[in-house]
Design an enzyme around this catalytic site. Sequence first.
Site, PDB file in Angstrom:
ATOM      1  N   GLY A 142       8.154 -34.577  24.881  1.00  0.00           N
ATOM      2  CA  GLY A 142       7.683 -33.381  25.574  1.00  0.00           C
ATOM      3  C   GLY A 142       8.861 -32.513  25.984  1.00  0.00           C
ATOM      4  O   GLY A 142      10.007 -32.976  26.031  1.00  0.00           O
ATOM      5  N   CYS A 143       8.562 -31.258  26.266  1.00  0.00           N
ATOM      6  CA  CYS A 143       9.652 -30.310  26.552  1.00  0.00           C
ATOM      7  C   CYS A 143      10.348 -30.641  27.865  1.00  0.00           C
ATOM      8  O   CYS A 143      11.578 -30.736  27.909  1.00  0.00           O
ATOM      9  CB  CYS A 143       9.127 -28.879  26.554  1.00  0.00           C
ATOM     10  SG  CYS A 143       7.630 -28.611  27.516  1.00  0.00           S
TER      11      CYS A 143
END
Lengths: 356, 356, 356, 356
Positions: free
Chosen positions: D150-151
């Site tokens: 995930g970012c």
Amino acid sequence: MKIKVAIVGGTGYTGVELIRLLSQHPNAQIEYLTSRTEAGKRVEEFFPSLRGVVRDLAFTDLDENNLAKCDVVFFATPHGVAMKHAKFLTENNTKVIDLAADFRLQSLTDFEKWYQLEHTCSDLLKTSVYGLAEINREKIAKADIIGNPGCYPTTAILGLAPIIHAQNQANQALIDPYIIIDAKSGISGAGRQGKLNLIFSETSENFSAYGVAGHRHLPEIEQGVSEILQGKNVQNHEIRFVPHLVPMIRGMFSTIHLRLTDAGQAKDLQKIYDDFYANEAFIDVLPKGVYPDTRSVRGSNRLRIAVQTFDNSPIATILVVQDNLVKGASGQAVQNMNIMFGLDETLGLNVVPVSP
Amino acid sequence: MKIKVAIVGGTGYTGVELIRLLSQHPNAQIEYLTSRTEAGKRVEEFFPSLRGVVRDLAFTDLDENNLAKCDVVFFATPHGVAMKHAKFLTENNTKVIDLAADFRLQSLTDFEKWYQLEHTCSDLLKTSVYGLAEINREKIAKADIIGNPGCYPTTAILGLAPIIHAQNQANQALIDPYIIIDAKSGISGAGRQGKLNLIFSETSENFSAYGVAGHRHLPEIEQGVSEILQGKNVQNHEIRFVPHLVPMIRGMFSTIHLRLTDAGQAKDLQKIYDDFYANEAFIDVLPKGVYPDTRSVRGSNRLRIAVQTFDNSPIATILVVQDNLVKGASGQAVQNMNIMFGLDETLGLNVVPVSP
Amino acid sequence: MKIKVAIVGGTGYTGVELIRLLSQHPNAQIEYLTSRTEAGKRVEEFFPSLRGVVRDLAFTDLDENNLAKCDVVFFATPHGVAMKHAKFLTENNTKVIDLAADFRLQSLTDFEKWYQLEHTCSDLLKTSVYGLAEINREKIAKADIIGNPGCYPTTAILGLAPIIHAQNQANQALIDPYIIIDAKSGISGAGRQGKLNLIFSETSENFSAYGVAGHRHLPEIEQGVSEILQGKNVQNHEIRFVPHLVPMIRGMFSTIHLRLTDAGQAKDLQKIYDDFYANEAFIDVLPKGVYPDTRSVRGSNRLRIAVQTFDNSPIATILVVQDNLVKGASGQAVQNMNIMFGLDETLGLNVVPVSP
Amino acid sequence: MKIKVAIVGGTGYTGVELIRLLSQHPNAQIEYLTSRTEAGKRVEEFFPSLRGVVRDLAFTDLDENNLAKCDVVFFATPHGVAMKHAKFLTENNTKVIDLAADFRLQSLTDFEKWYQLEHTCSDLLKTSVYGLAEINREKIAKADIIGNPGCYPTTAILGLAPIIHAQNQANQALIDPYIIIDAKSGISGAGRQGKLNLIFSETSENFSAYGVAGHRHLPEIEQGVSEILQGKNVQNHEIRFVPHLVPMIRGMFSTIHLRLTDAGQAKDLQKIYDDFYANEAFIDVLPKGVYPDTRSVRGSNRLRIAVQTFDNSPIATILVVQDNLVKGASGQAVQNMNIMFGLDETLGLNVVPVSP
């Protein structure tokens, strides 16, 4: 009866915001509006948004005698201007509200270090009052000179006051002495000036931190927190303040991270905040589970606070929003004027925010 | 005495703008606020910007009998809602101001073509009045039903009215029959709806044209221009209308390009515009050489016009700005209410714009 | 073999864009990068976006002898710099591509009027070529000095060339002699400079017109159109050019409104445009009914055109978009370099746009 | 030889970013591009930015047999899609890189709690590798299935890895067990979907916090930190993660606040970070006193880190920036592909950022 008002330095963002608020104030009348650079120009030529709304008002040169005919003078100027005129004005029964930093820091050392200016009226500084109404209302009512708080310190001090006050009352530590203030500001906070780092192409579609190694609002936050601590435990509280720049015009969001002691975890923080600000017109403690955003206070003097705790964690987060040009500057200045002149504190400040 | 007001469909941008304006209006009181989807919710839960400003107002289901207890009902709804209720309301002496398109176009053919809806009360349509106060003030004063103008048509018609009126008076063509309206709108004009083409990542850092092959505001502009033409030369005027989307929330800027005839070139256009709007509170014709921008009218009911001609050219350009949600929608609706109830037209509408 | 390149004035937006494009160009090598103010600094200190991407490149003072060692010098400077060095460089077999205005206007009168500078090498001006590849490709191939077109003129001239060329070929008027160019630009077009009117708080959430009474790109557009007209009917074409400022960093959108003659209405405009640009790598004529937006060309050298006509109307609208810093400036300059050195015109310019 | 690639779900932002990067990759060829909703449409009709750049590519329906003809399949889909196809694909020697969350969390309980989905291939989950190259490079090289991070976790884990690794090596606590991650993301992180809370008028000129009471990226951050902790002291580290939404399209800025122990204060943090990432192509530890901003990495796979300590304070702040759609999603996925196929890790990823 209207309060006679002068605004010194009416060409910046806090200046035009004072004009906006005071021109709609039922008990105030702008008598003078000075500008070094725009003297002679009508205000609506300079600020087209005021065309047809504010009539017959022109910028003039600064003339101390004219200022002294007013009941109160707002200084929306660079740092160092108000302290040149405060003595003359207060001797002539004219009150002073300085939106710059001349009367914020009681420590001359801090002032001279952070603002690179020598303070020329340190005697008046001692009698001046830090204009955070929710903390110093009684003192403001009697003051002749107000140092209007900086925008970041307003969110920081008001965001911390309830828990520190509760700590004082409990006479035991509720929070760990390390406080993190991760703050974010719209770009109008940097003022109305033609600097390369403020132009649209440099700031839009960008998010950055600045003042990471040190920012002049930190000593002001420390001073405000110390005063609330009442000398009890100041040496133990260290504050880490990191400001960031957000690609929007107005709005300030301070995310304050605290670590609660066991005693602190046993308290109901939501209730502490609700109670502390229960009678404040401009402080809105949000219900549990509701979080603030900056646009909901755009153009308004309201400051909103949310309190987030976790059952299984000592870390609490306080989220604080305001419009940096209103509660963080000109709105708070008008609030101070209302208090100084015995008026209802909300006069002229109940504008409904423009949204979206 | 306060006018009792209902707002149907208070959850869109024109709805919240009506709440903002009417809650500060000295002679109006919002009695009902309806919403299909939010009935039961307090307005401040839905619009946090209204917390602490608008008290004790909750969304309800639409109940015609409740609406009929009011003096006026604003429809801030999708197209097609007002026409369902207008008959009942006007029969019960309640006036109707529709911010959607039900009562804008007198041509049923145009209405049905552009809005893909059958008109269900064409008899009332005939007695309804197009609510552009600067053109139809007397009719509005007597009307029971107002079709509040679209945002683009407001700028277009008010931007063209002075020159066309002068043409009528001169009884000769002052402009070439081809009119170019190159219009630009902030994104709030598309309403408060979760559409992919409106999300930030699709609209920010982007400028686009839309409706190039045809836009529903064109027949409304044509109708407005025809009425001013008074049948004299309508067949000769063809209008090219190209709307564009600007990455900003509020604001509308219409650049109108005209070609003057020799007779037109001999006229003083600036004076024609100055004179035509000399007594209008909300229309601000800028001095020669001053050009408008959208932010100077943000949140305000003002519409500003600049006139640009050239000594050696037949092409004239008229620049018109407004806040699309105020003069282009809800502010104009309140202005119409003021007229319908015999009040000072500017009541509740003299808010100072928030700038920057 | 790599072309040795120098960039004079590498600290502005066209400069950094040249660095971006040339550092990825397979047949070019940046040898020198000069700056009056930043000499000695490494480029990545100045432009952090280049850290780790462009290595071992530092700003130096301008030294004509060093520049003359290069094959080509790009001037990404204020107006008036290139003309001081062009003679020396061309005498030393170094080609010159000026991104400022020194070699754009063949009329010294126009140049001196609009740029307030005396032209110091009018003899070289006569042999220089206006670097609009799609119009002047053969001349560019042989030129020593290129006046790289302004951003607005690029959209205007390329948007008008097909219909005017068709008119020349038909030997009869296809369009009415009045042309409206309603243009909109992102703020980077104003350059990298700390001016008050460019700061975020003044430009965001705002749309404005500027240069309404006259803009220096108008004579350049007129010159470009005249050249295409081949002297046949120039006196008859009058151009109205109104630029506007859009709150976005990059992107330019020109909406060109034409009135077709009967002969023009009989033509298939879409086909005229399709055919004219059929073999152009960077000009993308969109299919009928598809309209351009600026973000689809962000960072790219592509210019997109849509043609809108109506069966029942003489008014045609041509919509043109480009990235003002690429096809409108630095990308076009690299395209010119490719042509001047006999390379594939697209080398180094086929970057895929970053979207969203 | 080119790697045959399929992209499942090519219509979102991570999908188009994969197309941008892979279409410029020297050793990859996009063979299939699937979309449930756009099958049959050419990619350039859907993404105009790809017109003339990516040719002859059309969306198709998802056909597992076609996917299995490829060397690798990227899932740029909602959560829950990749796990339906991973078994079939890996059995057919096709590697899987999932940009959604199916293969990120090893704890099924966490996965099902936060994503409200039952995991349908928990056996494959055990052999899948968390695709954070700088931490798991060797495992990625041998993996068949990658859970692309995930970012937010990418910034958090890479921002914390050096100090925790140093702590492991020192075998003593260098940081206090409470970690504050105050994160800020551009709006593209919420994906390409028509939701009301994402539209321009709701997000522009606004800054807000979300997920304050809990966010699905927290367990992923905790898992990543635990792995680096190697079981030594995981129970002692509590992480407070507060994400905020910034009015910009791309960019992520995580401000990580740590409290150093006395042992930690004795260390040179700058050197710890410099050394840890000395050989990483995409991690750029900034020199002391230089701070990152998001625009300097726009469109790039670089992640920049600054380290701020104070002589007289135990609080350290780590500032981390990346482009959420590149290093935070699609760029990192391509980096993983390069590693899985034994290529130079930077292939196709050395694009120069577009700035401004």
